[in-house]
Every structure is written in structure tokens, then in C-alpha cells.
Design an enzyme around this catalytic site. Structure first.
Site, short mmCIF file in Angstrom:
data_model
loop_
_atom_site.label_atom_id
_atom_site.label_comp_id
_atom_site.label_asym_id
_atom_site.label_seq_id
_atom_site.Cartn_x
_atom_site.Cartn_y
_atom_site.Cartn_z
CG ASP A 1 11.63 2.45 -5.08
OD1 ASP A 1 11.39 3.01 -3.99
OD2 ASP A 1 10.81 1.70 -5.66
CB VAL A 2 15.48 2.27 -0.24
CG1 VAL A 2 15.81 1.29 0.89
CG2 VAL A 2 16.75 2.77 -0.92
CB THR B 1 10.60 -6.57 0.35
OG1 THR B 1 9.51 -6.61 1.28
CG2 THR B 1 11.00 -7.99 -0.02
CG ASP C 1 6.85 3.90 -0.80
OD1 ASP C 1 6.54 4.72 0.08
OD2 ASP C 1 6.59 2.69 -0.74
NE ARG C 2 0.78 5.33 0.87
CZ ARG C 2 -0.10 5.33 1.86
NH1 ARG C 2 0.33 5.25 3.12
NH2 ARG C 2 -1.40 5.43 1.61
#
Length: 262
Positions: free
Chosen positions: A6-7, A10, A110-111
Site C-alpha cells: 500500500d503505497v 508518506t 487507496d480510497r
């Protein structure tokens, strides 16, 4: 096992998954210049501490909001794990849900991954709040369609901007004010804690109230991300907190991609 990557803007989280359960997880600062060899050296030591070898991984999936990190993670999967990574939202790991917004391609991976996991685990309308570099609010309807949401500055970004812009303000830790629930601070540091923490709680509660009013049906509120537990201590706005929501979504997509006749 599945290696889920999961990139974020941060940090990158690497996790070994057994089904949707996290066996091990490791976090490293996001740096698009980091090579596949550097990732491998770092991961090799962490695998060894768990008594594992790279050949225990039989699938790699990546979700990234940092396009420049894509190439080196692809090389990592192919060179060191013997697996060409699949990318969340692409090909056999497509979302499998309607992205009902004006610019579907602009939605952060990611969302969308969070929306997949949230709908798989919770029925009905959902509001998913992810506390990351940005704090995002995502609305998923009872059919599993992604309907849109809100992007707000993450609490770390807000605090950094405040400290950088005001020369006399000290850098403080992000935590709940410890002594009382009073919002009348008696010194500079306490006033900053109140402003950052309770200001953020007020933002969360206010935006959730507005989202629920616009949805017009009962909606469950899920929280994820590293700071979700911190805010859960002082507000009852969350129906559930799941810090592994993104990783679970990646595992769901990887399982779908591995099924024949998908």
C-alpha cells in the site's frame, strides 16, 4: 501468501496476508527513488526475523498513489518474488464496483480499495474516513457504488503548516489534551493541542453530520488509518475502526484476480 503493498504519499506499508488477515506488516517512508534492490535488502531482513523466505510469497498486489514508485515495485515483485505484481483497479484486479463521480480515473487507488473492503464487510450505506497524509471521507452506497467524498488536509499537514508559518510556536506531538476536556488553554502548548486535536474532532463530527444529512438514509461510519484510534478515544462518531481496511481490500482484489474465469 500474499504480499500487499500500500503505497501512500508518506509511507509504504508492506504486509503479508493470509486471506484477509494480516500476518506481518512493515512500514517504510515513501521515496520514489528507492530501487527494487533496496526494498529487497530491507524486506529480506524482516522476512528472516519472521522465519520466512521470499518463496513463501505466491502473489503480489500493489495499490499506489505515487506513480513514480510503480516501476521499482514491479521489478521487486518480478526479480525477488518471481511474481509480476497486479495493480489494484487494473485488469483482473478491477474494482468491480461503480465509480459514480465526474472523473472516475482521478479517484485515488487507496480510497477505492477502502470502498471495496468496507462494502464487503458492512451492509448498507457507508462513510469511510481514512486518516493519512490527507484525511478523506468517502461515501459508498448500499449497492457498493462509490458516490464521492471529501478531501481535507491531514492533521500532520495542518500542524506542520501552523508551525512553519508561526516562528514562535513550538512543535508538539499529536495527542489528545491530557488534563481535562476544557477548551480554554492556559499556555501556548496547551492551546495548540486544543486547536489541533479538538478542532479536528469538530471537523470530523461536522462533516459526518453534513454527509449523513445529504445521504438521507442511515449510514455507518468506518474509520481507518494510523490516527483513527487516537480520535476514537474522544468521539462516538465512528461505528467501527479498522486500521487494516486498505490491506483487507487489497486481499479481496487479489483473491478475485486469482480466480479462474474472472
Amino acid at each position: 501468501m500474499l504480499l500487499a503493498c500500500d503505497v501512500g504519499n508518506t509511507n509504504i506499508v508492506f504486509a503479508l496476508m493470509e486471506g484477509i488477515e494480516v500476518r506481518s506488516r512493515w512500514r517504510i517512508a515513501t521515496d520514489p527513488r528507492r530501487t527494487a534492490d533496496e526494498y529487497a535488502v530491507w524486506l529480506l531482513q524482516l522476512f528472516a526475523l519472521e522465519g520466512l523466505a521470499f518463496d513463501s510469497v505466491d502473489q503480489v498486489i500493489v495499490s499506489t498513489v505515487v506513480p513514480r514508485a510503480r516501476h521499482n515495485l514491479t521489478v521487486l515483485g518480478e526479480k525477488y518474488f518471481g511474481q509480476a505484481p497486479i495493480f489494484a483497479g487494473e485488469g483482473p484486479a478491477g474494482w468491480g464496483m461503480e465509480i459514480d463521480v465526474e472523473e472516475p480515473a482521478s479517484l485515488g487507488a487507496d480510497r477505492a480499495v477502502n470502498a471495496v473492503a468496507a462494502h464487503a464487510e458492512h451492509p448498507g450505506d457507508l462513510i469511510v474516513i481514512d486518516f493519512g497524509t490527507a484525511t478523506t471521507f468517502d461515501v459508498v452506497d448500499f449497492n457498493g457504488a462509490y458516490k464521492g467524498g471529501i478531501i481535507a488536509p491531514g492533521i500532520n499537514l495542518s500542524l506542520d503548516a501552523l508551525v512553519q508559518a508561526a516562528a514562535k510556536l513550538p512543535r508538539i506531538a499529536i495527542e489528545a489534551p491530557s488534563e481535562t476536556r476544557s477548551v480554554i488553554g492556559r499556555n501556548t502548548e496547551t492551546q495548540m493541542h486544543i486547536g489541533v486535536y479538538w478542532g479536528y474532532v469538530a471537523m470530523i463530527e461536522g462533516l459526518v453530520a453534513r454527509l449523513k444529512a445529504e445521504i438521507g438514509r442511515p449510514a455507518k461510519v468506518l474509520a481507518t488509518g494510523g490516527l483513527a484510534l487516537l480520535f476514537d478515544e474522544q468521539t462516538d462518531i465512528f461505528d467501527a475502526v479498522d486500521v487494516d481496511l486498505t490491506l483487507k481490500g487489497l486481499a479481496i482484489l487479489a483473491e478475485k484476480a486469482s480466480k479462474p474465469g474472472r
